[in-house]
Design a protein around this motif. Structure first.
Motif, PDB file in Angstrom:
ATOM      1  N   ILE A  11       7.660  23.339  14.817  1.00  0.00           N
ATOM      2  CA  ILE A  11       7.889  22.268  13.839  1.00  0.00           C
ATOM      3  C   ILE A  11       8.235  20.973  14.554  1.00  0.00           C
ATOM      4  O   ILE A  11       7.704  19.906  14.235  1.00  0.00           O
ATOM      5  N   ILE A  12       9.133  21.052  15.530  1.00  0.00           N
ATOM      6  CA  ILE A  12       9.554  19.868  16.279  1.00  0.00           C
ATOM      7  C   ILE A  12       8.364  19.233  16.993  1.00  0.00           C
ATOM      8  O   ILE A  12       8.151  18.016  16.918  1.00  0.00           O
ATOM      9  N   GLU A  13       7.566  20.038  17.668  1.00  0.00           N
ATOM     10  CA  GLU A  13       6.421  19.509  18.410  1.00  0.00           C
ATOM     11  C   GLU A  13       5.379  18.903  17.463  1.00  0.00           C
ATOM     12  O   GLU A  13       4.793  17.866  17.764  1.00  0.00           O
ATOM     13  N   THR A  14       5.163  19.540  16.307  1.00  0.00           N
ATOM     14  CA  THR A  14       4.213  19.012  15.328  1.00  0.00           C
ATOM     15  C   THR A  14       4.670  17.655  14.812  1.00  0.00           C
ATOM     16  O   THR A  14       3.859  16.717  14.692  1.00  0.00           O
ATOM     17  N   GLU A  15       5.964  17.532  14.491  1.00  0.00           N
ATOM     18  CA  GLU A  15       6.499  16.253  14.009  1.00  0.00           C
ATOM     19  C   GLU A  15       6.375  15.174  15.086  1.00  0.00           C
ATOM     20  O   GLU A  15       6.009  14.030  14.794  1.00  0.00           O
ATOM     21  N   LYS A  16       6.684  15.525  16.329  1.00  0.00           N
ATOM     22  CA  LYS A  16       6.586  14.547  17.416  1.00  0.00           C
ATOM     23  C   LYS A  16       5.143  14.077  17.588  1.00  0.00           C
ATOM     24  O   LYS A  16       4.886  12.887  17.775  1.00  0.00           O
ATOM     25  N   LYS A  17       4.184  15.005  17.517  1.00  0.00           N
ATOM     26  CA  LYS A  17       2.769  14.638  17.657  1.00  0.00           C
ATOM     27  C   LYS A  17       2.310  13.777  16.492  1.00  0.00           C
ATOM     28  O   LYS A  17       1.537  12.842  16.663  1.00  0.00           O
ATOM     29  N   MET A  18       2.778  14.103  15.295  1.00  0.00           N
ATOM     30  CA  MET A  18       2.350  13.384  14.103  1.00  0.00           C
ATOM     31  C   MET A  18       2.765  11.913  14.178  1.00  0.00           C
ATOM     32  O   MET A  18       1.986  11.018  13.864  1.00  0.00           O
ATOM     33  N   PHE A  19       4.002  11.648  14.587  1.00  0.00           N
ATOM     34  CA  PHE A  19       4.497  10.275  14.630  1.00  0.00           C
ATOM     35  C   PHE A  19       4.198   9.601  15.963  1.00  0.00           C
ATOM     36  O   PHE A  19       4.142   8.385  16.042  1.00  0.00           O
ATOM     37  N   LYS A  21       4.105   7.666  19.277  1.00  0.00           N
ATOM     38  CA  LYS A  21       4.928   6.578  19.791  1.00  0.00           C
ATOM     39  C   LYS A  21       5.618   5.802  18.675  1.00  0.00           C
ATOM     40  O   LYS A  21       6.477   4.971  18.937  1.00  0.00           O
ATOM     41  N   TYR A  22       5.256   6.074  17.422  1.00  0.00           N
ATOM     42  CA  TYR A  22       5.851   5.358  16.296  1.00  0.00           C
ATOM     43  C   TYR A  22       7.080   6.063  15.728  1.00  0.00           C
ATOM     44  O   TYR A  22       7.643   5.613  14.734  1.00  0.00           O
ATOM     45  N   LEU A  23       7.490   7.163  16.338  1.00  0.00           N
ATOM     46  CA  LEU A  23       8.616   7.926  15.817  1.00  0.00           C
ATOM     47  C   LEU A  23       9.883   7.076  15.727  1.00  0.00           C
ATOM     48  O   LEU A  23      10.529   7.056  14.686  1.00  0.00           O
ATOM     49  N   LEU A  24      10.214   6.348  16.783  1.00  0.00           N
ATOM     50  CA  LEU A  24      11.424   5.518  16.772  1.00  0.00           C
ATOM     51  C   LEU A  24      11.331   4.386  15.735  1.00  0.00           C
ATOM     52  O   LEU A  24      12.253   4.232  14.928  1.00  0.00           O
ATOM     53  N   PRO A  25      10.245   3.599  15.703  1.00  0.00           N
ATOM     54  CA  PRO A  25      10.195   2.546  14.687  1.00  0.00           C
ATOM     55  C   PRO A  25      10.210   3.094  13.252  1.00  0.00           C
ATOM     56  O   PRO A  25      10.831   2.499  12.366  1.00  0.00           O
ATOM     57  N   VAL A  26       9.529   4.224  13.019  1.00  0.00           N
ATOM     58  CA  VAL A  26       9.532   4.818  11.676  1.00  0.00           C
ATOM     59  C   VAL A  26      10.944   5.260  11.309  1.00  0.00           C
ATOM     60  O   VAL A  26      11.409   5.017  10.192  1.00  0.00           O
ATOM     61  N   ALA A  27      11.642   5.891  12.251  1.00  0.00           N
ATOM     62  CA  ALA A  27      13.017   6.347  11.995  1.00  0.00           C
ATOM     63  C   ALA A  27      13.922   5.165  11.656  1.00  0.00           C
ATOM     64  O   ALA A  27      14.681   5.213  10.677  1.00  0.00           O
ATOM     65  N   ILE A 172      17.063  12.399  11.031  1.00  0.00           N
ATOM     66  CA  ILE A 172      16.387  13.618  11.504  1.00  0.00           C
ATOM     67  C   ILE A 172      15.285  13.251  12.487  1.00  0.00           C
ATOM     68  O   ILE A 172      15.125  13.909  13.524  1.00  0.00           O
ATOM     69  N   LEU A 173      14.521  12.197  12.195  1.00  0.00           N
ATOM     70  CA  LEU A 173      13.486  11.773  13.144  1.00  0.00           C
ATOM     71  C   LEU A 173      14.091  11.339  14.472  1.00  0.00           C
ATOM     72  O   LEU A 173      13.541  11.638  15.536  1.00  0.00           O
ATOM     73  N   LEU A 174      15.223  10.633  14.423  1.00  0.00           N
ATOM     74  CA  LEU A 174      15.887  10.245  15.681  1.00  0.00           C
ATOM     75  C   LEU A 174      16.335  11.485  16.457  1.00  0.00           C
ATOM     76  O   LEU A 174      16.223  11.529  17.687  1.00  0.00           O
ATOM     77  N   MET A 175      16.828  12.473  15.750  1.00  0.00           N
ATOM     78  CA  MET A 175      17.254  13.706  16.413  1.00  0.00           C
ATOM     79  C   MET A 175      16.044  14.428  17.015  1.00  0.00           C
ATOM     80  O   MET A 175      16.122  14.947  18.130  1.00  0.00           O
ATOM     81  N   LEU A 176      14.910  14.442  16.306  1.00  0.00           N
ATOM     82  CA  LEU A 176      13.696  15.064  16.843  1.00  0.00           C
ATOM     83  C   LEU A 176      13.237  14.353  18.106  1.00  0.00           C
ATOM     84  O   LEU A 176      12.787  14.976  19.058  1.00  0.00           O
ATOM     85  N   ARG A 177      13.361  13.030  18.093  1.00  0.00           N
ATOM     86  CA  ARG A 177      12.937  12.234  19.251  1.00  0.00           C
ATOM     87  C   ARG A 177      13.710  12.623  20.499  1.00  0.00           C
ATOM     88  O   ARG A 177      13.171  12.632  21.593  1.00  0.00           O
ATOM     89  N   ASN A 178      14.981  12.942  20.321  1.00  0.00           N
ATOM     90  CA  ASN A 178      15.837  13.261  21.463  1.00  0.00           C
ATOM     91  C   ASN A 178      15.821  14.724  21.864  1.00  0.00           C
ATOM     92  O   ASN A 178      16.407  15.068  22.882  1.00  0.00           O
ATOM     93  N   MET A 179      15.143  15.574  21.089  1.00  0.00           N
ATOM     94  CA  MET A 179      15.097  16.997  21.432  1.00  0.00           C
ATOM     95  C   MET A 179      14.097  17.231  22.556  1.00  0.00           C
ATOM     96  O   MET A 179      13.013  16.657  22.580  1.00  0.00           O
ATOM     97  N   PRO A 181      11.761  20.021  24.879  1.00  0.00           N
ATOM     98  CA  PRO A 181      11.089  21.309  24.650  1.00  0.00           C
ATOM     99  C   PRO A 181      12.020  22.479  24.971  1.00  0.00           C
ATOM    100  O   PRO A 181      12.763  22.448  25.949  1.00  0.00           O
ATOM    101  N   GLY A 182      11.992  23.486  24.102  1.00  0.00           N
ATOM    102  CA  GLY A 182      12.861  24.658  24.298  1.00  0.00           C
ATOM    103  C   GLY A 182      14.207  24.507  23.650  1.00  0.00           C
ATOM    104  O   GLY A 182      14.986  25.453  23.565  1.00  0.00           O
ATOM    105  N   GLN A 183      14.538  23.276  23.191  1.00  0.00           N
ATOM    106  CA  GLN A 183      15.823  23.034  22.540  1.00  0.00           C
ATOM    107  C   GLN A 183      15.651  23.279  21.051  1.00  0.00           C
ATOM    108  O   GLN A 183      14.602  23.041  20.483  1.00  0.00           O
ATOM    109  N   GLY A 184      16.685  23.708  20.359  1.00  0.00           N
ATOM    110  CA  GLY A 184      16.554  23.881  18.932  1.00  0.00           C
ATOM    111  C   GLY A 184      17.366  25.009  18.519  1.00  0.00           C
ATOM    112  O   GLY A 184      17.677  25.479  17.573  1.00  0.00           O
TER     113      GLY A 184
END
Length: 184
Positions: A11-19, A21-27, A172-179, A181-184
């Motif tokens: 789920i985390i990787e899918t969300e990161k791929k979906m957003f 480089k825009y993850l931070l501005p969207v958050a 939640i998006l900011l938290m995903l950005r900082n996660m 791989p393997g964390q969760g």
């Protein structure tokens, strides 16, 4: 659907791929809109009403295009787009009525969520049981708040709850950005 609970890492990787480089501005944008909504809830309620109305009208246009392409000539084929247009139009022409309707949808949502929380507490006994029951009680109180203040209270409550939701989505998006791989 295979009925399996998805892996949190996927789920985390899918969300990161979906957003991407825009993850931070969207958050940040979600958080800012949420804060604005809490400070000006009537405006965010009106924006929410307008966005839902726009989706309904665009859906009606899509159905009309589909019916024309399929060369549909029966009245029943045109009722759905007509209802979508009328509903969206009413929400635009009478935003207070649209916002009140959204308030009623929130009541239904919170009642269903309370039911889920109460039944969830039986499925997962232990320390999470108390939190599930507490969450269900909060859902019931929020639903009652909407019911008791309806329809006028919806003008403010819809904006506040949409704003709070946007803030949490941004966090939640900011938290995903900082996660990592393997964390969760």
């Amino acid at each position: 659907m295979n009925g399996q609970i998805p892996d949190l890492q996927n789920i985390i990787e899918t969300e990161k791929k979906m957003f991407g480089k825009y993850l931070l501005p969207v958050a940040i944008l979600l958080i800012l809109i949420g804060i604005f909504g809490i400070m000006s809830p009537i405006i965010l309620s009106a924006v929410t009403d307008g966005m839902i109305a726009a989706v309904l009208i665009l859906s009606g246009a899509t159905w009309i295009w589909h019916s024309l392409q399929m060369r549909q000539h029966q009245l029943s084929d045109w009722l759905k787009p007509l209802l979508l247009f009328i509903t969206g139009g009413i929400m635009i022409a009478m935003p207070n009525a649209g916002i009140a309707a959204i308030g009623l949808m929130f009541v239904l949502y919170f009642i269903v969520d309370a039911y889920r929380n109460f039944t969830q507490s039986k499925v997962y006994p232990g320390h999470s049981r108390g939190w599930s029951i507490f969450s269900g009680l909060v859902d019931v109180l929020i639903a009652l708040l909407f019911v008791v203040t309806w329809p006028r209270g919806s003008l403010v409550l819809v904006g506040i709850f949409v704003g709070v939701n946007l803030i949490f989505d941004g966090i939640i998006l900011l938290m995903l950005r900082n996660m990592k791989p393997g964390q969760g």
